[in-house]
Design a protein around this motif. Sequence first.
Motif, PDB file in Angstrom:
ATOM      1  N   LEU A 152       0.892  -1.343   0.010  1.00  0.00           N
ATOM      2  CA  LEU A 152      -0.006   0.109   0.242  1.00  0.00           C
ATOM      3  C   LEU A 152       0.858   1.325  -0.169  1.00  0.00           C
ATOM      4  O   LEU A 152       0.217   2.410  -0.086  1.00  0.00           O
ATOM      5  CB  LEU A 152      -0.976   0.056   1.024  1.00  0.00           C
ATOM      6  CG  LEU A 152      -1.835  -1.306   1.311  1.00  0.00           C
ATOM      7  CD1 LEU A 152      -2.945  -0.891   2.441  1.00  0.00           C
ATOM      8  CD2 LEU A 152      -2.645  -1.224   0.249  1.00  0.00           C
ATOM      9  N   GLY A 153       2.057   1.132  -0.095  1.00  0.00           N
ATOM     10  CA  GLY A 153       2.951   2.191  -0.146  1.00  0.00           C
ATOM     11  C   GLY A 153       2.960   3.055  -1.226  1.00  0.00           C
ATOM     12  O   GLY A 153       3.386   4.202  -1.516  1.00  0.00           O
ATOM     13  N   VAL A 154       2.306   2.614  -2.328  1.00  0.00           N
ATOM     14  CA  VAL A 154       2.550   2.996  -3.622  1.00  0.00           C
ATOM     15  C   VAL A 154       1.571   4.532  -3.670  1.00  0.00           C
ATOM     16  O   VAL A 154       0.589   4.468  -3.015  1.00  0.00           O
ATOM     17  CB  VAL A 154       1.788   2.054  -4.594  1.00  0.00           C
ATOM     18  CG1 VAL A 154       1.943   2.680  -6.169  1.00  0.00           C
ATOM     19  CG2 VAL A 154       2.633   0.788  -4.755  1.00  0.00           C
ATOM     20  N   SER A 155       2.460   5.459  -4.267  1.00  0.00           N
ATOM     21  CA  SER A 155       1.534   6.705  -4.217  1.00  0.00           C
ATOM     22  C   SER A 155       0.323   7.051  -5.206  1.00  0.00           C
ATOM     23  O   SER A 155       0.361   5.923  -6.136  1.00  0.00           O
ATOM     24  CB  SER A 155       2.643   7.988  -4.724  1.00  0.00           C
ATOM     25  OG  SER A 155       3.125   7.810  -5.893  1.00  0.00           O
ATOM     26  N   MET A 156      -0.455   7.732  -5.089  1.00  0.00           N
ATOM     27  CA  MET A 156      -1.646   8.036  -5.805  1.00  0.00           C
ATOM     28  C   MET A 156      -1.144   8.458  -7.064  1.00  0.00           C
ATOM     29  O   MET A 156      -1.675   8.088  -8.466  1.00  0.00           O
ATOM     30  CB  MET A 156      -2.378   9.005  -5.262  1.00  0.00           C
ATOM     31  CG  MET A 156      -3.335   8.741  -4.060  1.00  0.00           C
ATOM     32  SD  MET A 156      -4.629   7.489  -4.545  1.00  0.00           S
ATOM     33  CE  MET A 156      -5.764   8.670  -4.704  1.00  0.00           C
ATOM     34  N   ALA A 157       0.109   9.003  -7.336  1.00  0.00           N
ATOM     35  CA  ALA A 157       0.588   9.774  -8.598  1.00  0.00           C
ATOM     36  C   ALA A 157       1.344   8.668  -9.528  1.00  0.00           C
ATOM     37  O   ALA A 157       1.073   8.370 -10.691  1.00  0.00           O
ATOM     38  CB  ALA A 157       1.847  10.885  -8.224  1.00  0.00           C
ATOM     39  N   CYS A 158       1.792   7.732  -8.903  1.00  0.00           N
ATOM     40  CA  CYS A 158       2.432   6.238  -9.476  1.00  0.00           C
ATOM     41  C   CYS A 158       1.128   5.784  -9.913  1.00  0.00           C
ATOM     42  O   CYS A 158       1.447   5.135 -10.917  1.00  0.00           O
ATOM     43  CB  CYS A 158       3.136   5.422  -8.187  1.00  0.00           C
ATOM     44  SG  CYS A 158       4.075   4.223  -9.150  1.00  0.00           S
ATOM     45  N   ILE A 159      -0.086   5.336  -9.145  1.00  0.00           N
ATOM     46  CA  ILE A 159      -0.952   4.866  -9.929  1.00  0.00           C
ATOM     47  C   ILE A 159      -1.554   5.438 -10.983  1.00  0.00           C
ATOM     48  O   ILE A 159      -1.931   4.658 -11.969  1.00  0.00           O
ATOM     49  CB  ILE A 159      -1.919   4.482  -8.546  1.00  0.00           C
ATOM     50  CG1 ILE A 159      -1.680   3.557  -7.560  1.00  0.00           C
ATOM     51  CG2 ILE A 159      -3.448   3.983  -9.181  1.00  0.00           C
ATOM     52  CD1 ILE A 159      -2.473   3.697  -5.938  1.00  0.00           C
ATOM     53  N   ALA A 160      -1.797   6.545 -10.829  1.00  0.00           N
ATOM     54  CA  ALA A 160      -2.269   7.255 -11.999  1.00  0.00           C
ATOM     55  C   ALA A 160      -1.534   7.124 -13.155  1.00  0.00           C
ATOM     56  O   ALA A 160      -1.990   7.014 -14.332  1.00  0.00           O
ATOM     57  CB  ALA A 160      -2.441   9.117 -11.847  1.00  0.00           C
ATOM     58  N   ARG A 161      -0.087   7.289 -13.055  1.00  0.00           N
ATOM     59  CA  ARG A 161       0.717   6.800 -14.233  1.00  0.00           C
ATOM     60  C   ARG A 161       0.514   5.500 -14.973  1.00  0.00           C
ATOM     61  O   ARG A 161       0.488   5.363 -15.976  1.00  0.00           O
ATOM     62  CB  ARG A 161       2.061   7.218 -13.955  1.00  0.00           C
ATOM     63  CG  ARG A 161       2.468   8.630 -13.760  1.00  0.00           C
ATOM     64  CD  ARG A 161       4.187   8.668 -13.794  1.00  0.00           C
ATOM     65  NE  ARG A 161       4.824   8.168 -12.473  1.00  0.00           N
ATOM     66  CZ  ARG A 161       4.985   8.402 -11.174  1.00  0.00           C
ATOM     67  NH1 ARG A 161       4.688   9.895 -11.215  1.00  0.00           N
ATOM     68  NH2 ARG A 161       5.585   7.890 -10.473  1.00  0.00           N
ATOM     69  N   GLU A 162       0.396   4.763 -13.780  1.00  0.00           N
ATOM     70  CA  GLU A 162       0.255   3.128 -14.310  1.00  0.00           C
ATOM     71  C   GLU A 162      -1.159   3.042 -15.080  1.00  0.00           C
ATOM     72  O   GLU A 162      -1.011   2.359 -16.072  1.00  0.00           O
ATOM     73  CB  GLU A 162       0.170   2.102 -13.081  1.00  0.00           C
ATOM     74  CG  GLU A 162      -0.047   0.947 -13.177  1.00  0.00           C
ATOM     75  CD  GLU A 162       1.205   0.010 -13.850  1.00  0.00           C
ATOM     76  OE1 GLU A 162       1.057  -1.068 -14.483  1.00  0.00           O
ATOM     77  OE2 GLU A 162       2.438   0.471 -13.961  1.00  0.00           O
ATOM     78  N   GLY A 203      -2.608   5.304 -16.596  1.00  0.00           N
ATOM     79  CA  GLY A 203      -2.523   6.213 -17.954  1.00  0.00           C
ATOM     80  C   GLY A 203      -3.447   7.407 -18.010  1.00  0.00           C
ATOM     81  O   GLY A 203      -3.957   7.865 -19.049  1.00  0.00           O
ATOM     82  N   VAL A 204      -3.780   7.985 -16.780  1.00  0.00           N
ATOM     83  CA  VAL A 204      -4.661   9.139 -16.342  1.00  0.00           C
ATOM     84  C   VAL A 204      -3.950  10.106 -15.765  1.00  0.00           C
ATOM     85  O   VAL A 204      -2.996   9.982 -14.970  1.00  0.00           O
ATOM     86  CB  VAL A 204      -6.133   8.759 -15.879  1.00  0.00           C
ATOM     87  CG1 VAL A 204      -6.631   7.410 -16.346  1.00  0.00           C
ATOM     88  CG2 VAL A 204      -5.788   8.033 -14.038  1.00  0.00           C
ATOM     89  N   GLY A 205      -4.329  11.242 -15.840  1.00  0.00           N
ATOM     90  CA  GLY A 205      -4.026  12.180 -15.030  1.00  0.00           C
ATOM     91  C   GLY A 205      -4.226  12.451 -13.472  1.00  0.00           C
ATOM     92  O   GLY A 205      -5.392  11.575 -13.296  1.00  0.00           O
ATOM     93  N   LYS A 206      -3.707  13.150 -12.826  1.00  0.00           N
ATOM     94  CA  LYS A 206      -3.745  13.143 -11.413  1.00  0.00           C
ATOM     95  C   LYS A 206      -5.216  13.663 -10.886  1.00  0.00           C
ATOM     96  O   LYS A 206      -5.922  13.166 -10.137  1.00  0.00           O
ATOM     97  CB  LYS A 206      -2.764  13.798 -10.660  1.00  0.00           C
ATOM     98  CG  LYS A 206      -1.291  13.504 -10.683  1.00  0.00           C
ATOM     99  CD  LYS A 206      -0.393  14.553  -9.934  1.00  0.00           C
ATOM    100  CE  LYS A 206       1.133  13.713  -9.955  1.00  0.00           C
ATOM    101  NZ  LYS A 206       2.107  14.555  -9.296  1.00  0.00           N
ATOM    102  N   ALA A 207      -5.794  14.615 -11.935  1.00  0.00           N
ATOM    103  CA  ALA A 207      -7.214  15.339 -11.605  1.00  0.00           C
ATOM    104  C   ALA A 207      -8.108  14.275 -12.011  1.00  0.00           C
ATOM    105  O   ALA A 207      -9.065  14.171 -11.295  1.00  0.00           O
ATOM    106  CB  ALA A 207      -7.215  16.455 -12.614  1.00  0.00           C
ATOM    107  N   THR A 208      -7.896  13.433 -12.922  1.00  0.00           N
ATOM    108  CA  THR A 208      -8.937  12.220 -13.156  1.00  0.00           C
ATOM    109  C   THR A 208      -8.960  11.201 -11.972  1.00  0.00           C
ATOM    110  O   THR A 208     -10.309  10.984 -11.479  1.00  0.00           O
ATOM    111  CB  THR A 208      -8.467  11.553 -14.429  1.00  0.00           C
ATOM    112  OG1 THR A 208      -8.500  12.562 -15.700  1.00  0.00           O
ATOM    113  CG2 THR A 208      -9.389  10.395 -14.821  1.00  0.00           C
TER     114      THR A 208
END
Length: 244
Positions: A43-53, A55-60
């Motif tokens: 669970l240490g994965v960041s939200m930003a990293c999940i967004a990149r994985e 293929g969506v933007g942080k806002a999405t």
Amino acid sequence: MRPPAEPDSPADRQPEPGLRADAERNRERILAAARRLYASHGLGVSMACIAREAGVGKATLSRRFATPDELINAVFADRMDAYAAATAQALADPDPWHGFVGYVQTVCAMQAADRGFADVLAMTFPPAKALEARRTEAYNGFLELIARAKASGHLRADFTDQDMVILLMANAGVIAATADAAPDTWRRLVGQMLRAWAVPGTDLPSLKPAPAPTALYRAMVRLARPAAGSGGDTERATERAGGR
């Protein structure tokens, strides 16, 4: 009588079907990406990293899941359902000790299959109300399971539910440390703990072999590496795994 609104009035506009479909696709992509990353990195994965994985933007990502707890709740809802079902199945076993052993083995196997779920079982998420409600349901069932196993004369009288929490925390650590080098090590841990909890003379499942010394050494070396570096190891490792 009020005149009808203009056709292009913002109040009358409805989301187009295509837009709704896009939003749902984005949500599923986010959930799939989070499942992959949580399963392999915890669970240490960041939200930003999940967004990149995904293929969506942080806002999405933020529109779909405003906080990490909301995302965790959505990702692990089905697994927490399975966790509660394991308790119900154990309680349905006519042999209380067999049901207790099966419960412990099943829950620890669920941890081993998904590092993220291993973290979920060893932590609490008060804002994730649905997740915590299922956890509470499973916990209450486990208390009944403990009482039955003790009454059968096979579970030690000094066993408490906290001992299971300790095992889950220890199992999470073993899984994280040995996942690559000796992935079945957790089975040895569970077997030894069942021996510690059982009344002498109780029938027990066969003990799994200990991992090879070389495999344990590799796991120890791997475990020591993050401590030697600076912060952000989880995200950097995730990015490397994703080819980023």
